[in-house]
Write an enzyme that holds these catalytic residues in place. Structure first.
Site, PDB file in Angstrom:
ATOM      1  N   ASP A   1      12.767  32.372 -57.127  1.00 19.08           N
ATOM      2  CA  ASP A   1      12.986  31.043 -57.716  1.00 19.08           C
ATOM      3  C   ASP A   1      11.689  30.509 -58.330  1.00 19.08           C
ATOM      4  O   ASP A   1      11.693  29.770 -59.319  1.00 19.08           O
ATOM      5  CB  ASP A   1      13.463  30.039 -56.639  1.00 19.08           C
ATOM      6  CG  ASP A   1      14.291  30.657 -55.523  1.00 19.08           C
ATOM      7  OD1 ASP A   1      14.168  31.866 -55.285  1.00 19.08           O
ATOM      8  OD2 ASP A   1      15.036  29.927 -54.873  1.00 19.08           O
TER       9      ASP A   1
ATOM     10  N   ASP B   1       8.702  23.800 -55.563  1.00 19.85           N
ATOM     11  CA  ASP B   1       9.811  23.082 -56.204  1.00 19.85           C
ATOM     12  C   ASP B   1       9.361  21.891 -57.043  1.00 19.85           C
ATOM     13  O   ASP B   1      10.153  21.348 -57.818  1.00 19.85           O
ATOM     14  CB  ASP B   1      10.812  22.603 -55.145  1.00 19.85           C
ATOM     15  CG  ASP B   1      11.545  23.762 -54.486  1.00 19.85           C
ATOM     16  OD1 ASP B   1      11.917  24.697 -55.211  1.00 19.85           O
ATOM     17  OD2 ASP B   1      11.722  23.727 -53.262  1.00 19.85           O
TER      18      ASP B   1
HETATM   19  N1  GLY Z   1      15.674  27.543 -53.731  1.00 21.60           N
HETATM   20  C1  GLY Z   1      16.426  27.421 -54.849  1.00 21.60           C
HETATM   21  C2  GLY Z   1      17.788  27.930 -54.780  1.00 21.60           C
HETATM   22  O1  GLY Z   1      18.504  27.696 -53.815  1.00 21.60           O
HETATM   23  O2  GLY Z   1      18.179  28.567 -55.718  1.00 21.60           O
END
Ligand code: GLY
Length: 414
Positions: A185, A125
């Site tokens: 993601d 992230d």
């Molecule tokens: N982990 C990122 C999302 O919740 O899209």
């Protein structure tokens, strides 16, 4: 004539179906009005967030993330929360959209809170945190003053790459031999690596001289993910756990439901991350396998029997009738608008028309908030993590971020 156009555009705001019927011209005509309303919302939101930014229990700053309906107040999260880059990013987009210096000043304040994450290698992230904030700051201010931070962040993210698997470990500790978790993601954060591969690195010695490596990491992660992370029909899994044992290296040892409904359905936002991510990787590399794959994952979503008429997906493609996810629609619209240009012709036009329909729906009163009904966030009806019972049918800062990004993309298209 001009007055008539404004009257038409206000009427469009009042009805999602009218928007869709009126098509791209009407939406484009209303974009200035949507930005004006968005700017007013964010001025109120920013005042409320600023008043509470110092209330973190461990002395760190809080950033606005969502809205707590039962308390009637903003849901603020620690600066380390994965979406803390999206709030300053939305402010940057509002500055780009309106030219109002208020947004530039506030965006700088919130962006610079994230600086310690330049050395954060604890999850993928870091890319969201730093590229949505500092990446936009660099691009919009046309400055290189944040380059050292961005290069160092790219280096921190790339530390999570496994040469053995050819993948970035999305979650979990580097060196954990039992689990190696990857999520779709993660595709989004390859953009930072591609940025670092292409820009001249002057100032940060540890992260410089690695352009080829960053490009290799991004391509490898995208290609290996393409091979394992999707079903034959193009629908995505959420969490895959890769085996690291010799003899089993690279075998998917476990599929986890993660934020989706089940291991055999496609979580909507994950599907949208893939649409955006493979389209972006085609732009960055020119590798046509990514372009073809971006179409496959897009077609899965667009043609899904459970895709609602207004183009805003249910939170999982296997959960018709349950909550919608505005964030999934906003991310997907960004991807489709770009994809339409790469694909061209009739198919490209159909991607663009679908994105326009999604944006028209999101800009309608069914999704776009009025007054302070959700703490002045723009979009209602997103879902963060339904199986975990977290943030269901709420506004989310990243839904707003990608909605603004998509509108700017549309505005800048021919
Ligand atoms: N982990 C990122 C999302 O919740 O899209």
């Amino acid at each position: 004539m001009k007055k008539y156009a404004v009257v038409v555009s206000l009427a469009m705001v009042a009805s999602a179906s009218l928007w869709a019927d009126a098509g791209e011209g009407a939406l484009r005509a209303a974009i200035p009005e949507i930005f004006t309303k968005s700017a007013a919302h964010y001025k109120a939101l920013d005042a409320a967030a600023t008043a509470r930014m110092d209330r973190g229990t461990v002395g760190t700053k809080l950033l606005p993330y969502s809205y707590n309906r039962s308390k009637g107040e903003l849901d603020m999260r620690d600066v380390s929360w994965w979406t803390s880059g999206h709030y300053p990013g939305a402010l940057w987009y509002l500055y780009e959209a309106t030219g109002d210096k208020f947004f530039k000043e506030r965006a700088i304040v919130w962006t610079e809170l994230l600086e310690p994450h330049r050395s954060n290698s604890t999850h993928h992230d870091t890319g969201f945190l730093m590229y949505c904030s500092y990446g936009n700051a660099r691009r919009i201010l046309k400055t290189d003053r944040y380059d050292a931070i961005l290069f160092e962040t790219a280096g921190s993210l790339a530390k999570r790459f496994s040469e053995d698997l050819g993948l970035i470990r999305s979650w979990g500790q580097i060196g954990d031999k039992t689990n190696f978790l990857v999520i779709p993601d993660n595709m989004m954060n390859l953009e930072l690596l591609e940025w670092a591969a292409k820009h001249p690195c002057k100032s940060f010695e540890d992260a410089c001289g690695k352009a080829d490596f960053y490009d290799k990491v991004a391509r490898s992660h995208a290609s290996v993910t393409m091979k394992h992370h999707f079903r034959k029909d193009g629908g995505t899994y959420h969490v895959l756990n890769y085996d690291q044992r010799p003899g089993f290296l690279g075998v998917v040892q476990e599929i986890r439901r993660g934020q989706g409904l089940s291991c055999e359905t496609a979580w909507s936002r994950g599907q949208s991350w893939a649409i955006y991510g493979y389209t972006m990787m085609y732009r960055e590399t020119g590798d046509r396998s990514y372009l073809e794959f971006a179409q496959k994952v897009s077609d899965f979503a667009i043609n899904n029997p459970n895709m609602p008429e207004d183009g805003v997906p249910f939170w999982d493609y296997g959960a018709p009738g349950e909550e919608r996810d505005s964030s999934a629609a906003a991310v997907m619209a960004c991807g489709l608008l770009e994809l339409s240009g790469h694909v061209g012709g009739e198919k490209g036009a159909s991607y663009r028309a679908f994105a326009v329909k999604q944006l028209a729906s999101l800009a309608s009163p069914a999704y776009f908030s009025e007054g302070d009904e959700v703490g002045h966030w723009l979009l209602k009806h997103s879902v963060a993590h339904k199986p975990g019972g977290e943030e269901v049918d709420v506004p989310l800062n990243y839904a707003d971020y990608y909605f603004l990004e998509a509108l700017l993309r549309l505005k800048n298209m021919e």
